[in-house]
Design a protein around this motif. Structure first.
Motif, PDB file in Angstrom:
ATOM      1  N   THR A  88       7.532  69.649 100.753  1.00  0.00           N
ATOM      2  CA  THR A  88       7.032  70.447 102.106  1.00  0.00           C
ATOM      3  C   THR A  88       5.517  69.755 103.056  1.00  0.00           C
ATOM      4  O   THR A  88       5.096  69.699 102.326  1.00  0.00           O
ATOM      5  N   LEU A  89       6.237  69.659 104.490  1.00  0.00           N
ATOM      6  CA  LEU A  89       5.286  68.940 104.790  1.00  0.00           C
ATOM      7  C   LEU A  89       4.267  70.340 105.663  1.00  0.00           C
ATOM      8  O   LEU A  89       3.475  69.531 106.083  1.00  0.00           O
ATOM      9  N   ALA A  90       5.308  71.270 105.449  1.00  0.00           N
ATOM     10  CA  ALA A  90       4.509  71.889 106.606  1.00  0.00           C
ATOM     11  C   ALA A  90       5.017  73.674 106.267  1.00  0.00           C
ATOM     12  O   ALA A  90       6.031  73.802 106.774  1.00  0.00           O
ATOM     13  N   VAL A  91       4.296  74.719 106.998  1.00  0.00           N
ATOM     14  CA  VAL A  91       4.478  75.647 106.927  1.00  0.00           C
ATOM     15  C   VAL A  91       4.047  76.385 108.754  1.00  0.00           C
ATOM     16  O   VAL A  91       2.988  76.348 108.231  1.00  0.00           O
ATOM     17  N   LEU A  92       4.567  76.785 109.499  1.00  0.00           N
ATOM     18  CA  LEU A  92       5.072  76.931 110.715  1.00  0.00           C
ATOM     19  C   LEU A  92       4.379  78.108 110.946  1.00  0.00           C
ATOM     20  O   LEU A  92       5.683  79.217 110.689  1.00  0.00           O
ATOM     21  N   GLU A  93       3.654  78.766 111.337  1.00  0.00           N
ATOM     22  CA  GLU A  93       3.259  80.575 111.065  1.00  0.00           C
ATOM     23  C   GLU A  93       3.576  80.460 112.664  1.00  0.00           C
ATOM     24  O   GLU A  93       3.185  80.307 113.411  1.00  0.00           O
ATOM     25  N   GLN A  94       5.147  82.138 112.484  1.00  0.00           N
ATOM     26  CA  GLN A  94       5.129  82.438 114.540  1.00  0.00           C
ATOM     27  C   GLN A  94       3.804  82.752 114.685  1.00  0.00           C
ATOM     28  O   GLN A  94       3.112  84.051 114.077  1.00  0.00           O
ATOM     29  N   PRO A  95       3.463  83.068 116.543  1.00  0.00           N
ATOM     30  CA  PRO A  95       1.693  83.732 116.059  1.00  0.00           C
ATOM     31  C   PRO A  95       1.861  84.999 116.008  1.00  0.00           C
ATOM     32  O   PRO A  95       0.826  85.925 115.029  1.00  0.00           O
ATOM     33  N   SER A  96       3.209  85.231 116.012  1.00  0.00           N
ATOM     34  CA  SER A  96       3.352  87.355 115.995  1.00  0.00           C
ATOM     35  C   SER A  96       3.211  87.612 114.904  1.00  0.00           C
ATOM     36  O   SER A  96       3.379  88.835 114.304  1.00  0.00           O
ATOM     37  N   GLY A  97       4.179  86.698 113.667  1.00  0.00           N
ATOM     38  CA  GLY A  97       4.580  86.641 112.580  1.00  0.00           C
ATOM     39  C   GLY A  97       5.615  87.529 112.539  1.00  0.00           C
ATOM     40  O   GLY A  97       5.915  88.453 111.366  1.00  0.00           O
ATOM     41  N   SER A  98       6.145  87.930 113.497  1.00  0.00           N
ATOM     42  CA  SER A  98       7.821  88.397 113.738  1.00  0.00           C
ATOM     43  C   SER A  98       8.406  87.470 113.498  1.00  0.00           C
ATOM     44  O   SER A  98       8.877  86.131 112.547  1.00  0.00           O
ATOM     45  N   PRO A  99       9.891  88.457 112.157  1.00  0.00           N
ATOM     46  CA  PRO A  99      10.768  87.233 111.326  1.00  0.00           C
ATOM     47  C   PRO A  99      11.225  85.818 112.213  1.00  0.00           C
ATOM     48  O   PRO A  99      11.622  86.308 113.512  1.00  0.00           O
ATOM     49  N   VAL A 100      11.230  84.849 111.774  1.00  0.00           N
ATOM     50  CA  VAL A 100      11.633  84.138 112.753  1.00  0.00           C
ATOM     51  C   VAL A 100      13.346  83.627 112.093  1.00  0.00           C
ATOM     52  O   VAL A 100      13.967  83.815 111.279  1.00  0.00           O
ATOM     53  N   ARG A 101      14.610  83.955 113.245  1.00  0.00           N
ATOM     54  CA  ARG A 101      15.645  84.126 113.289  1.00  0.00           C
ATOM     55  C   ARG A 101      16.461  82.996 113.130  1.00  0.00           C
ATOM     56  O   ARG A 101      17.348  82.345 113.361  1.00  0.00           O
ATOM     57  N   VAL A 102      15.722  81.196 114.642  1.00  0.00           N
ATOM     58  CA  VAL A 102      16.297  80.672 115.280  1.00  0.00           C
ATOM     59  C   VAL A 102      15.341  79.611 114.854  1.00  0.00           C
ATOM     60  O   VAL A 102      14.175  79.363 115.204  1.00  0.00           O
ATOM     61  N   CYS A 103      15.500  77.858 114.995  1.00  0.00           N
ATOM     62  CA  CYS A 103      14.806  76.965 114.761  1.00  0.00           C
ATOM     63  C   CYS A 103      15.448  75.756 115.245  1.00  0.00           C
ATOM     64  O   CYS A 103      16.754  75.712 114.493  1.00  0.00           O
ATOM     65  N   ARG A 104      15.433  75.037 115.981  1.00  0.00           N
ATOM     66  CA  ARG A 104      16.147  73.772 115.969  1.00  0.00           C
ATOM     67  C   ARG A 104      15.069  72.285 116.921  1.00  0.00           C
ATOM     68  O   ARG A 104      13.969  72.387 117.889  1.00  0.00           O
ATOM     69  N   PHE A 105      15.552  71.364 116.367  1.00  0.00           N
ATOM     70  CA  PHE A 105      14.698  69.963 117.141  1.00  0.00           C
ATOM     71  C   PHE A 105      14.865  69.438 118.247  1.00  0.00           C
ATOM     72  O   PHE A 105      15.924  69.931 118.433  1.00  0.00           O
ATOM     73  N   SER A 106      14.259  68.997 119.092  1.00  0.00           N
ATOM     74  CA  SER A 106      14.788  68.206 119.942  1.00  0.00           C
ATOM     75  C   SER A 106      15.935  66.793 119.946  1.00  0.00           C
ATOM     76  O   SER A 106      15.639  66.876 118.823  1.00  0.00           O
ATOM     77  N   PRO A 107      15.976  66.370 121.263  1.00  0.00           N
ATOM     78  CA  PRO A 107      17.279  65.350 120.307  1.00  0.00           C
ATOM     79  C   PRO A 107      16.084  64.564 120.229  1.00  0.00           C
ATOM     80  O   PRO A 107      16.446  62.994 119.568  1.00  0.00           O
TER      81      PRO A 107
END
Length: 476
Positions: A88-107
């Protein structure tokens, strides 16, 4: 042409997403885990499954290098993992704490986007793993995201049906109502359609939604004009909401998965349905092509992931030469080089080249000495074969012609028109291509998908003369 070669059945609940790197496949599930498989015989890696999320995992994605894996969950976090050992490199918490539905890396792996159920969008700096910028869509949950190939902008899709284009400073550039009942997924082809000296760049995008439709779009990106989204056509075939869509590496095929339990594969240039795959027994939730590899993965609420194989010559070798004219080799990533090696029957060198971080620029600079002394390729025959393929690549780069103006290309074949005709929809097409379109009992426009009021085709002599004059200038 599409053959089911393997079924993964390790998840204990619905499969929500699957993603390829050049060497691995990652899957995630309602069972709170992410599983990672080697593409060699589809064996699960020793560190898999990854456990860290406390609720369902909705999405997972690899960084362009394939060394980092991200996943996001109902628990309001996006986790970043080392794809080589599972740390595990990091646990990034959504500021609002809302369920996160999608994630993407830039090219370029500069940013990681996370989108949440409350409509919040966060750009994370991948190097520092800190929040860089954040924003919100107008309404609804953020459920879809895709980056442009050059990384200058990304598109998000919401449950209210909007597609929103953002730049890398989180400024909203454009907004379009795309699907009346809500967007479910979107993807942008990694290969730009065209570009010119004025700074225009066209990208092909697909979106799908609860309205049972898959739509194709053209995104016009110009530094001085901003961004414009143009509707191209609707691909029909599903009888229920479409939950997933994805382009093949070369942009010539598009796959979609639906509540109707079917997977459809389209030819993007014509809108033809090439295959209908119906092996899943419940909703198809995700689908992904491997990067320039003849593999397709589809995941379902039936808890399985099916792996399909295509004809290698059609999907990879046959299209690689065409793609070399579309993307400057110097700009190839390590994954692009890996794909090229496979297409040239040099797959045994993929691991060696990736270990030495050989990208497009490094590839073109390889010499007999560097192959011998740095890459330690001892066989004279193998060195000669690699050098011969690199020299062929250099020659193709030299012979690549200038970009053909988009208005000279037939919308059906995407080839330079020789005998353009005007159809009743007002668009011009290559005569033979449009006649074949009509002969196949299609009575709708290839561009708008609306019914054609007439099947009459009128010669476009003005366009034909313009193409002739353009060809004459290229021969001088």
């Amino acid at each position: 042409m599409a053959t089911l070669i393997h079924t993964l059945a390790d998840h204990s609940d619905d499969v929500n997403y699957c993603a390829f790197s050049s060497s691995c496949l990652a899957t995630c599930s309602l069972d709170k885990t992410i599983r990672v498989y080697s593409l060699n015989k589809f064996t699960e890696l020793p560190y898999s499954p990854l456990k860290g999320h406390t609720y369902a995992v909705h999405c997972c994605c690899f960084s362009p290098s394939g060394h980092v894996l991200a996943s996001c969950s109902t628990d309001g976090t996006t986790m970043v993992w080392d794809a080589r050992d599972g740390r595990t490199l990091a646990v990034l918490e959504q500021p609002s704490g809302s369920p996160v539905r999608v994630c993407r890396f830039s090219p370029e792996s500069t940013y990681l986007v996370s989108g949440a159920a409350d409509g919040s969008v966060v750009l994370w700096n991948v190097q520092s793993l800190k929040l860089y910028r954040s924003g919100n869509v107008k309404d609804g949950s953020l459920v879809a995201c895709a980056f442009s190939p050059n990384g200058n902008f990304f598109v998000t899709g919401s449950s209210c049906g909007d597609l929103t284009i953002w730049d890398d400073k989180m400024r909203c550039l454009y907004n379009e109502k795309a699907h009346d009942l809500g967007v479910t997924c979107c993807d942008i082809s990694s290969q730009p359609i065209s570009g010119d000296e004025h700074g225009f760049r066209y990208f092909q995008m697909a979106s799908c939604g609860q309205d049972n439709q898959v739509k194709l779009w053209l995104i016009l990106f110009a530094d001085f004009l901003g961004v414009e989204l143009k509707y191209k056509c609707t691909l029909n075939g599903h009888s229920a909401p479409v939950l997933a869509c994805a382009f093949s590496y070369d942009g010539q095929m598009l796959v979609s998965g639906s509540v109707d339990k079917c997977v459809l594969i389209y030819e993007t240039s014509t809108g033809n349905t090439l295959h209908t795959l119906s092996q899943h027994t419940r909703y198809v939730t995700t689908c992904a092509f491997a990067p320039c590899s003849p593999l397709l993965a589809t995941g379902s609420m039936d808890k399985t992931v099916n792996i399909w194989q295509f004809d290698l010559k059609q999907l990879c070798a046959g299209n690689t030469v065409e793609n070399e004219s579309k993307v400057t080799v110097e700009n190839w990533s390590e994954d692009d080089v890996s794909a090229w090696l496979r297409a040239q029957d040099l797959a045994d060198f993929v691991g060696l080249f990736k270990m030495n971080n050989i990208d497009g620029k490094e590839l073109l600079n390889l010499t007999k000495e560097s192959l011998t002394n740095e890459l330690k390729i001892e066989s004279l025959g193998l060195r000669s074969k690699v050098l011969q393929k690199i020299e062929e690549l250099r020659m193709k780069m030299i012979s690549v012609s200038v970009t053909v103006p988009d208005e000279f290309l037939c919308p059906i074949t995407r080839e330079l028109m020789k005998d353009p005709v005007i159809a009743a929809d007002g668009y011009s097409y290559e005569k033979e291509a449009m006649e074949n379109w009509i002969c196949n009992k299609r009575r709708s426009s290839p561009m708008t998908n609306l019914p054609l009021p007439s099947l009459m085709l009128t010669p476009n002599r003005t366009l034909k003369m313009a193409i002739s004059r353009w060809l004459e200038t290229q021969q001088k």
